[in-house]
Enzyme design. Sequence first.
Site, mmCIF file in Angstrom:
data_model
loop_
_atom_site.group_PDB
_atom_site.id
_atom_site.type_symbol
_atom_site.label_atom_id
_atom_site.label_comp_id
_atom_site.label_asym_id
_atom_site.label_seq_id
_atom_site.Cartn_x
_atom_site.Cartn_y
_atom_site.Cartn_z
ATOM 1 N N GLY A 288 86.254 77.009 -49.397
ATOM 2 C CA GLY A 288 85.331 77.772 -48.561
ATOM 3 C C GLY A 288 84.465 78.661 -49.418
ATOM 4 C CG HIS B 192 86.302 70.965 -54.496
ATOM 5 N ND1 HIS B 192 86.494 71.363 -53.199
ATOM 6 C CD2 HIS B 192 85.816 72.042 -55.149
ATOM 7 C CE1 HIS B 192 86.121 72.618 -53.063
ATOM 8 N NE2 HIS B 192 85.708 73.058 -54.234
ATOM 9 C CB CYS C 294 88.605 75.468 -53.872
ATOM 10 S SG CYS C 294 87.354 76.436 -54.723
ATOM 11 C CE1 TYR C 295 88.699 82.670 -49.152
ATOM 12 C CE2 TYR C 295 89.868 81.206 -47.642
ATOM 13 C CZ TYR C 295 89.422 82.466 -47.981
ATOM 14 O OH TYR C 295 89.691 83.536 -47.151
ATOM 15 C CG ASP D 150 77.614 56.630 -32.339
ATOM 16 O OD1 ASP D 150 78.086 55.857 -33.200
ATOM 17 O OD2 ASP D 150 76.968 57.649 -32.626
ATOM 18 C CD GLU E 92 87.531 68.359 -51.542
ATOM 19 O OE1 GLU E 92 88.509 68.309 -52.307
ATOM 20 O OE2 GLU E 92 86.964 69.424 -51.231
ATOM 21 C CE LYS F 149 76.365 55.833 -36.651
ATOM 22 N NZ LYS F 149 75.707 56.335 -35.424
#
Length: 509
Positions: free
Chosen positions: A51, A165, A78-79, A223, A167, A365
């Site tokens: 964050g 990170h 991280c945060y 969608d 990710e 998506k």
Amino acid sequence: MIQIIDFGSQFNQLIARRVRECQVYCRIDPPNIDIEDIKSLNPKGIILSGGPSSIYEENSPKVDKAIFDLGIPILGICYGMQFMVDALGGTVKKSEKREYGFAELEIKNQEGLFKGIDKKTQCWMSHGDSTEKLPQGFEITASTENTKIAATVNKNKKFYGLQFHPEVEHTPKGKKMLENFLFDVCGSKHTWTMKSFAKDAIAEIKETVKDKKVILGLSGGVDSSVTALLIHKAIGKNLTCIFVDNGLLRKDEGTTLKKILKQHLDINIRFIGAKGKFLKALSKVDDPEKKRKIIGKVFMDVFEAEAKKIKDADFLAQGTLYPDIIESQSTFGGPSAVIKSHHNVGGLPENMKLKLIEPLKYLFKDEVRLLGKALGLEEELIWRQPFPGPGLAIRIIGEVTDKRLSILKEADAIVLEEIKKSGYYRKLWQSFAVLLPIKSVGIMGDKRTYENILALRAVTSKDAMTADWAKLPHDLLGKISNRIINEVEGVNRVVYDISSKPPSTIEWE
Ligand code: XMP
């Protein structure tokens, strides 16, 4: 299920996507979630996200510290790691300098999150503060040159912290680290597949709707088509779809869509042609926001009038996706200011008192596309590039007239045809033409011309939040330009838009 606590990082959705790519279900919740709710959700593990805040800022986001007493494995990123360190009695130091970018990670022991990873590997840092002193029971598991405590663990409690990170793609072994957390530490299983999702979603729709009727606004996009298919599988003929042709679709789109929808979805669909109504309401309007509002309003009127004809409808279905939900709930970091008002096709007519069902609301998506595939939806529908609700009206800068609409439709059809032929269609998030409100001088067959300018826009993107202009081959651009200028009457110049988002947006209005 893995629970992700959203401390506002721009990478949160990425964490969720990585977890789901491992076929593990996860959800993102705001930090103010009640501890009792966490308990009842019974996650197998919790990930505390990164964050933008500093842990010592007065209003920095915090989650109930009782999460550390649940006996559940926790990974702080991280945060999230700093929050954990601070909450458990360690200290975080404020640094003057941000560390941003690649760093070489030196791993002490190749176990836990680092099982199967080389001792030296690259990681992506993006932080100001860092851990100064670890809480009791924690040890350092990896360092970088600038950050001594780049990773930590409390083995007994199964608490892990990563200052970098995992990710993002810039941490090449990040996915492996997350897999180690999910499977080795939390004991998750690969059970989240689109087949299992479809089975559960269909059962849930059956249970909710019972023998009542459902209305759905079908736009022809992936969608709403997947939503239709899912609900149809659950309740069959009690679903009625309404497709409003606003006349602002691409060339032949209305007819083509009608054909594919009817052919492949054996569903009740009502097609409503309403071009006249839309163009009339748009006459003499050139302000982008006004255009969007008008189109939204006319759509609602037409949709509502049709929906009212369906007796005993209790539910309205929408193809809302997870990013919309996260953005509207995020306590920190979102929702962003309204840059453009979006009209999602099939909004809720307020006075109709319909209950909402949104079966895709926990999907991204790319998952919707996979779900479409699992449900047997036509490739052609699955891989359609997104198309905005207000359609070509926001790609005609200035007033929308029948004449300008037909110039844009012709030119846009050429763009689409050439892009498809070249094999770029699926690689691009979107590719289209925009008609500008200025004219330029040209020469054609020895004669001076004074005609319209057309801009080409082609972008790559993962989720439309950010986008890069596509580096299309010059030959392809040349071919498109030539064809448009030769074949579309009223255009004598074509330009290519080389702006990225941000600071530009994908659509011009
Ligand atoms: P922008 O232009 O904001 O667009 O970068 C991001 C994505 O959203 C689509 N878009 C819309 N979709 N209704 C929609 O359903 C709208 O009003 C709308 N406006 C933009 C756009 O095509 C791009 O994919």
